[in-house]
Each structure stands twice: as structure tokens, then as C-alpha cells.
Scaffold this motif. Structure first.
Motif, PDB file in Angstrom:
ATOM      1  N   ILE A  49       0.971  -1.171   0.021  1.00  0.00           N
ATOM      2  CA  ILE A  49       0.009   0.052   0.176  1.00  0.00           C
ATOM      3  C   ILE A  49       0.933   1.311   0.003  1.00  0.00           C
ATOM      4  O   ILE A  49       2.025   1.158   0.601  1.00  0.00           O
ATOM      5  N   ASP A  50       0.356   2.170  -0.717  1.00  0.00           N
ATOM      6  CA  ASP A  50       1.073   3.683  -0.882  1.00  0.00           C
ATOM      7  C   ASP A  50       0.621   4.659   0.054  1.00  0.00           C
ATOM      8  O   ASP A  50      -0.526   4.984  -0.017  1.00  0.00           O
ATOM      9  N   ILE A  51       1.451   4.767   1.161  1.00  0.00           N
ATOM     10  CA  ILE A  51       0.837   5.831   1.982  1.00  0.00           C
ATOM     11  C   ILE A  51       2.095   6.913   2.371  1.00  0.00           C
ATOM     12  O   ILE A  51       3.263   6.391   2.774  1.00  0.00           O
ATOM     13  N   SER A  52       1.799   8.031   1.828  1.00  0.00           N
ATOM     14  CA  SER A  52       2.963   8.906   1.784  1.00  0.00           C
ATOM     15  C   SER A  52       3.543   9.605   3.162  1.00  0.00           C
ATOM     16  O   SER A  52       2.712   9.247   4.116  1.00  0.00           O
ATOM     17  N   ASP A  53       4.377  10.141   3.111  1.00  0.00           N
ATOM     18  CA  ASP A  53       4.938  10.751   4.584  1.00  0.00           C
ATOM     19  C   ASP A  53       3.865  11.748   4.947  1.00  0.00           C
ATOM     20  O   ASP A  53       3.532  11.903   6.071  1.00  0.00           O
ATOM     21  N   SER A  54       3.474  12.493   4.042  1.00  0.00           N
ATOM     22  CA  SER A  54       2.424  13.540   4.165  1.00  0.00           C
ATOM     23  C   SER A  54       1.062  12.627   4.831  1.00  0.00           C
ATOM     24  O   SER A  54       0.513  13.573   5.776  1.00  0.00           O
ATOM     25  N   ASP A  55       0.691  11.734   4.357  1.00  0.00           N
ATOM     26  CA  ASP A  55      -0.539  11.071   4.563  1.00  0.00           C
ATOM     27  C   ASP A  55      -0.177  10.759   6.094  1.00  0.00           C
ATOM     28  O   ASP A  55      -1.237  10.802   6.971  1.00  0.00           O
ATOM     29  N   ILE A  56       0.818  10.269   6.381  1.00  0.00           N
ATOM     30  CA  ILE A  56       1.216   9.633   7.789  1.00  0.00           C
ATOM     31  C   ILE A  56       1.240  11.036   8.781  1.00  0.00           C
ATOM     32  O   ILE A  56       0.589  10.971   9.864  1.00  0.00           O
ATOM     33  N   LYS A  57       1.912  12.189   8.528  1.00  0.00           N
ATOM     34  CA  LYS A  57       2.033  13.227   9.144  1.00  0.00           C
ATOM     35  C   LYS A  57       0.710  13.872   9.457  1.00  0.00           C
ATOM     36  O   LYS A  57       0.707  14.567  10.522  1.00  0.00           O
ATOM     37  N   ASN A  58      -0.155  13.842   8.485  1.00  0.00           N
ATOM     38  CA  ASN A  58      -1.510  14.475   8.685  1.00  0.00           C
ATOM     39  C   ASN A  58      -2.550  13.664   9.615  1.00  0.00           C
ATOM     40  O   ASN A  58      -3.345  14.113   9.657  1.00  0.00           O
ATOM     41  N   THR A  59      -2.236  12.660  10.108  1.00  0.00           N
ATOM     42  CA  THR A  59      -3.091  11.951  10.965  1.00  0.00           C
ATOM     43  C   THR A  59      -2.866  12.385  12.479  1.00  0.00           C
ATOM     44  O   THR A  59      -1.426  12.749  12.891  1.00  0.00           O
ATOM     45  N   ALA A  60      -3.824  12.742  13.232  1.00  0.00           N
ATOM     46  CA  ALA A  60      -3.480  13.467  14.718  1.00  0.00           C
ATOM     47  C   ALA A  60      -3.168  12.401  15.506  1.00  0.00           C
ATOM     48  O   ALA A  60      -2.558  12.854  16.511  1.00  0.00           O
TER      49      ALA A  60
END
Length: 76
Positions: A49-60
Motif C-alpha cells: 500500500i502507498d501511504i505517503s509521508d505527508s499522509d502519515i504526518k496528517n493523522t492526528a
């Protein structure tokens, strides 16, 4: 959090288990920029699965991160 995410965070990223809960922020859990990149790579390698660094950082919280990962793994 699912067992898969907990294992990745403790075994692969070496984050302290006593800081891991659904309500914990990434900072509280011990994430740094390298851990974010490593998690993204692990998720791609292990689950395809492709979860970008920014996707991860955007989770609270870790709970929200877990939902994001589960959703992507289920193809939603």
C-alpha cells in the motif's frame, strides 16, 4: 490499534510500547521524521500500500493512522 500496527511500531521502529495508544499523537509516540519515512517504506514493502509521508504526518493520532492503514489495505 491493530496488532499489525503495534508490532511495526515496537518491533520495526523501536517506539516505546508504553506510549502507544489510539489517542497518542505521533510526537507523543516518539515519531521523528525518519520514523515517518521508515513507516511509509514498511507499509509499501509489507502490504503493498502507498501511504505517503505527508499522509502519515496528517493523522492526528495513532488511532487515525491505524484507520488510514486499514482503509488502504482494504482498498477503500
Amino acid at each position: 490499534m491493530t496488532g499489525d500496527l503495534t508490532r511495526i511500531l515496537t518491533d520495526d521502529l523501536k517506539l516505546p510500547p508504553d506510549r502507544l495508544s489510539d489517542a497518542a499523537t505521533l510526537d507523543h509516540a516518539g515519531f521523528d521524521s525518519l520514523a515517518v519515512v521508515e513507516l511509509s517504506v514498511i507499509l509499501t514493502d509489507r502490504y503493498g500500500i502507498d501511504i505517503s509521508d505527508s499522509d502519515i504526518k496528517n493523522t492526528a493520532t495513532l488511532g487515525q493512522l491505524d484507520v488510514l492503514i486499514t482503509t488502504r489495505r482494504n482498498g477503500r
